[in-house]
Scaffold this motif. Structure first.
Motif, PDB file in Angstrom:
ATOM      1  N   GLU A   1      -3.973 -17.611 -13.525  1.00 26.55           N
ATOM      2  CA  GLU A   1      -3.985 -16.308 -14.204  1.00 26.55           C
ATOM      3  C   GLU A   1      -5.306 -15.582 -13.978  1.00 26.55           C
ATOM      4  O   GLU A   1      -5.321 -14.371 -13.723  1.00 26.55           O
ATOM      5  N   ILE A   2      -6.408 -16.301 -14.052  1.00 25.99           N
ATOM      6  CA  ILE A   2      -7.726 -15.683 -13.842  1.00 25.99           C
ATOM      7  C   ILE A   2      -7.857 -15.198 -12.409  1.00 25.99           C
ATOM      8  O   ILE A   2      -8.367 -14.096 -12.152  1.00 25.99           O
ATOM      9  N   THR A   3      -7.385 -15.992 -11.457  1.00 25.91           N
ATOM     10  CA  THR A   3      -7.426 -15.591 -10.054  1.00 25.91           C
ATOM     11  C   THR A   3      -6.608 -14.322  -9.832  1.00 25.91           C
ATOM     12  O   THR A   3      -7.053 -13.394  -9.139  1.00 25.91           O
ATOM     13  N   ALA A   4      -5.423 -14.261 -10.429  1.00 24.55           N
ATOM     14  CA  ALA A   4      -4.587 -13.071 -10.301  1.00 24.55           C
ATOM     15  C   ALA A   4      -5.278 -11.847 -10.899  1.00 24.55           C
ATOM     16  O   ALA A   4      -5.214 -10.744 -10.325  1.00 24.55           O
ATOM     17  N   LEU A   5      -5.955 -12.016 -12.023  1.00 27.99           N
ATOM     18  CA  LEU A   5      -6.675 -10.898 -12.639  1.00 27.99           C
ATOM     19  C   LEU A   5      -7.832 -10.427 -11.762  1.00 27.99           C
ATOM     20  O   LEU A   5      -8.073  -9.221 -11.638  1.00 27.99           O
ATOM     21  N   HIS A   6      -8.558 -11.366 -11.148  1.00 29.86           N
ATOM     22  CA  HIS A   6      -9.650 -10.985 -10.251  1.00 29.86           C
ATOM     23  C   HIS A   6      -9.131 -10.220  -9.038  1.00 29.86           C
ATOM     24  O   HIS A   6      -9.729  -9.220  -8.619  1.00 29.86           O
ATOM     25  N   ILE A   7      -8.019 -10.675  -8.482  1.00 32.30           N
ATOM     26  CA  ILE A   7      -7.428  -9.994  -7.329  1.00 32.30           C
ATOM     27  C   ILE A   7      -6.993  -8.586  -7.709  1.00 32.30           C
ATOM     28  O   ILE A   7      -7.234  -7.625  -6.965  1.00 32.30           O
ATOM     29  N   GLU A   8      -6.380  -8.446  -8.865  1.00 30.68           N
ATOM     30  CA  GLU A   8      -5.950  -7.124  -9.324  1.00 30.68           C
ATOM     31  C   GLU A   8      -7.146  -6.214  -9.559  1.00 30.68           C
ATOM     32  O   GLU A   8      -7.122  -5.024  -9.219  1.00 30.68           O
ATOM     33  N   ARG A   9      -8.212  -6.760 -10.126  1.00 33.10           N
ATOM     34  CA  ARG A   9      -9.428  -5.963 -10.358  1.00 33.10           C
ATOM     35  C   ARG A   9     -10.012  -5.492  -9.036  1.00 33.10           C
ATOM     36  O   ARG A   9     -10.418  -4.340  -8.904  1.00 33.10           O
ATOM     37  N   GLN A  10     -10.070  -6.389  -8.045  1.00 35.17           N
ATOM     38  CA  GLN A  10     -10.587  -6.000  -6.734  1.00 35.17           C
ATOM     39  C   GLN A  10      -9.746  -4.886  -6.114  1.00 35.17           C
ATOM     40  O   GLN A  10     -10.277  -3.954  -5.506  1.00 35.17           O
ATOM     41  N   ARG A  11      -8.428  -4.966  -6.260  1.00 41.70           N
ATOM     42  CA  ARG A  11      -7.543  -3.939  -5.724  1.00 41.70           C
ATOM     43  C   ARG A  11      -7.813  -2.591  -6.381  1.00 41.70           C
ATOM     44  O   ARG A  11      -7.918  -1.562  -5.709  1.00 41.70           O
ATOM     45  N   ILE A  12      -7.983  -2.600  -7.698  1.00 38.90           N
ATOM     46  CA  ILE A  12      -8.244  -1.352  -8.430  1.00 38.90           C
ATOM     47  C   ILE A  12      -9.582  -0.754  -8.027  1.00 38.90           C
ATOM     48  O   ILE A  12      -9.701   0.454  -7.813  1.00 38.90           O
ATOM     49  N   VAL A  13     -10.608  -1.591  -7.889  1.00 41.49           N
ATOM     50  CA  VAL A  13     -11.930  -1.103  -7.491  1.00 41.49           C
ATOM     51  C   VAL A  13     -11.873  -0.510  -6.089  1.00 41.49           C
ATOM     52  O   VAL A  13     -12.456   0.543  -5.814  1.00 41.49           O
ATOM     53  N   ARG A  14     -11.146  -1.196  -5.173  1.00 42.73           N
ATOM     54  CA  ARG A  14     -11.007  -0.679  -3.811  1.00 42.73           C
ATOM     55  C   ARG A  14     -10.291   0.669  -3.795  1.00 42.73           C
ATOM     56  O   ARG A  14     -10.704   1.587  -3.077  1.00 42.73           O
ATOM     57  N   GLU A  15      -9.232   0.796  -4.563  1.00 41.18           N
ATOM     58  CA  GLU A  15      -8.499   2.063  -4.636  1.00 41.18           C
ATOM     59  C   GLU A  15      -9.384   3.179  -5.187  1.00 41.18           C
ATOM     60  O   GLU A  15      -9.378   4.300  -4.685  1.00 41.18           O
ATOM     61  N   TYR A  16     -10.169   2.873  -6.226  1.00 42.93           N
ATOM     62  CA  TYR A  16     -11.060   3.861  -6.820  1.00 42.93           C
ATOM     63  C   TYR A  16     -12.121   4.298  -5.814  1.00 42.93           C
ATOM     64  O   TYR A  16     -12.404   5.495  -5.678  1.00 42.93           O
ATOM     65  N   ALA A  17     -12.692   3.335  -5.100  1.00 40.33           N
ATOM     66  CA  ALA A  17     -13.720   3.661  -4.121  1.00 40.33           C
ATOM     67  C   ALA A  17     -13.145   4.501  -2.985  1.00 40.33           C
ATOM     68  O   ALA A  17     -13.786   5.460  -2.529  1.00 40.33           O
ATOM     69  N   ALA A  18     -11.934   4.177  -2.544  1.00 38.29           N
ATOM     70  CA  ALA A  18     -11.311   4.961  -1.476  1.00 38.29           C
ATOM     71  C   ALA A  18     -11.017   6.381  -1.949  1.00 38.29           C
ATOM     72  O   ALA A  18     -11.241   7.352  -1.209  1.00 38.29           O
ATOM     73  N   ALA A  19     -10.531   6.525  -3.162  1.00 41.45           N
ATOM     74  CA  ALA A  19     -10.237   7.847  -3.710  1.00 41.45           C
ATOM     75  C   ALA A  19     -11.525   8.660  -3.871  1.00 41.45           C
ATOM     76  O   ALA A  19     -11.558   9.861  -3.565  1.00 41.45           O
ATOM     77  N   LYS A  20     -12.576   8.013  -4.310  1.00 48.15           N
ATOM     78  CA  LYS A  20     -13.850   8.706  -4.491  1.00 48.15           C
ATOM     79  C   LYS A  20     -14.424   9.127  -3.143  1.00 48.15           C
ATOM     80  O   LYS A  20     -14.933  10.244  -3.003  1.00 48.15           O
ATOM     81  N   ALA A  21     -14.308   8.256  -2.149  1.00 45.33           N
ATOM     82  CA  ALA A  21     -14.809   8.601  -0.814  1.00 45.33           C
ATOM     83  C   ALA A  21     -14.000   9.739  -0.213  1.00 45.33           C
ATOM     84  O   ALA A  21     -14.559  10.637   0.428  1.00 45.33           O
ATOM     85  N   ALA A  22     -12.693   9.722  -0.409  1.00 44.80           N
ATOM     86  CA  ALA A  22     -11.856  10.793   0.113  1.00 44.80           C
ATOM     87  C   ALA A  22     -12.183  12.122  -0.576  1.00 44.80           C
ATOM     88  O   ALA A  22     -12.227  13.172   0.067  1.00 44.80           O
ATOM     89  N   LYS A  23     -12.403  12.073  -1.860  1.00 45.73           N
ATOM     90  CA  LYS A  23     -12.723  13.278  -2.625  1.00 45.73           C
ATOM     91  C   LYS A  23     -14.077  13.835  -2.192  1.00 45.73           C
ATOM     92  O   LYS A  23     -14.241  15.035  -1.989  1.00 45.73           O
ATOM     93  N   THR A  24     -15.054  12.948  -2.037  1.00 45.83           N
ATOM     94  CA  THR A  24     -16.389  13.376  -1.640  1.00 45.83           C
ATOM     95  C   THR A  24     -16.372  13.935  -0.220  1.00 45.83           C
ATOM     96  O   THR A  24     -16.993  14.950   0.060  1.00 45.83           O
ATOM     97  N   GLY A  25     -15.657  13.293   0.673  1.00 44.90           N
ATOM     98  CA  GLY A  25     -15.593  13.751   2.061  1.00 44.90           C
ATOM     99  C   GLY A  25     -14.874  15.072   2.208  1.00 44.90           C
ATOM    100  O   GLY A  25     -15.228  15.895   3.053  1.00 44.90           O
TER     101      GLY A  25
END
Length: 79
Positions: A50-74
């Motif tokens: 369960e903890i591993t699944a939560l970490h993977i989900e958190r990483q996915r959300i952070v990656r999506e946020y960073a990609a959206a922020k980079a796209a918005k900034t660019g």
């Protein structure tokens, strides 16, 4: 006891009750000790998954946020 699910709690309480009874009777508690060990191993495995699944989900959300922020900034640069 709080991270255990209901089946694990029942197994732990049953093993503890059985061990207590056998101790009072002066008999071996090996079976109950093995049962407690088995339940704890299963709980650790389940919680680790369960903890591993939560970490993977958190990483996915952070990656999506960073990609959206980079796209918005660019896209907002005018030069």
């Amino acid at each position: 006891m709080w991270p255990l699910n209901s089946a694990e709690r029942r197994a732990v309480l049953g093993a503890l009750a059985g061990a207590s009874y056998r101790v009072l009777r002066g008999k071996s508690t090996t079976r109950q000790e093995n049962r407690l060990e088995s339940v704890s191993e299963h709980a650790v495995t389940r919680l680790t998954a369960e903890i591993t699944a939560l970490h993977i989900e958190r990483q996915r959300i952070v990656r999506e946020y960073a990609a959206a922020k980079a796209a918005k900034t660019g896209a907002s640069r005018w030069w």
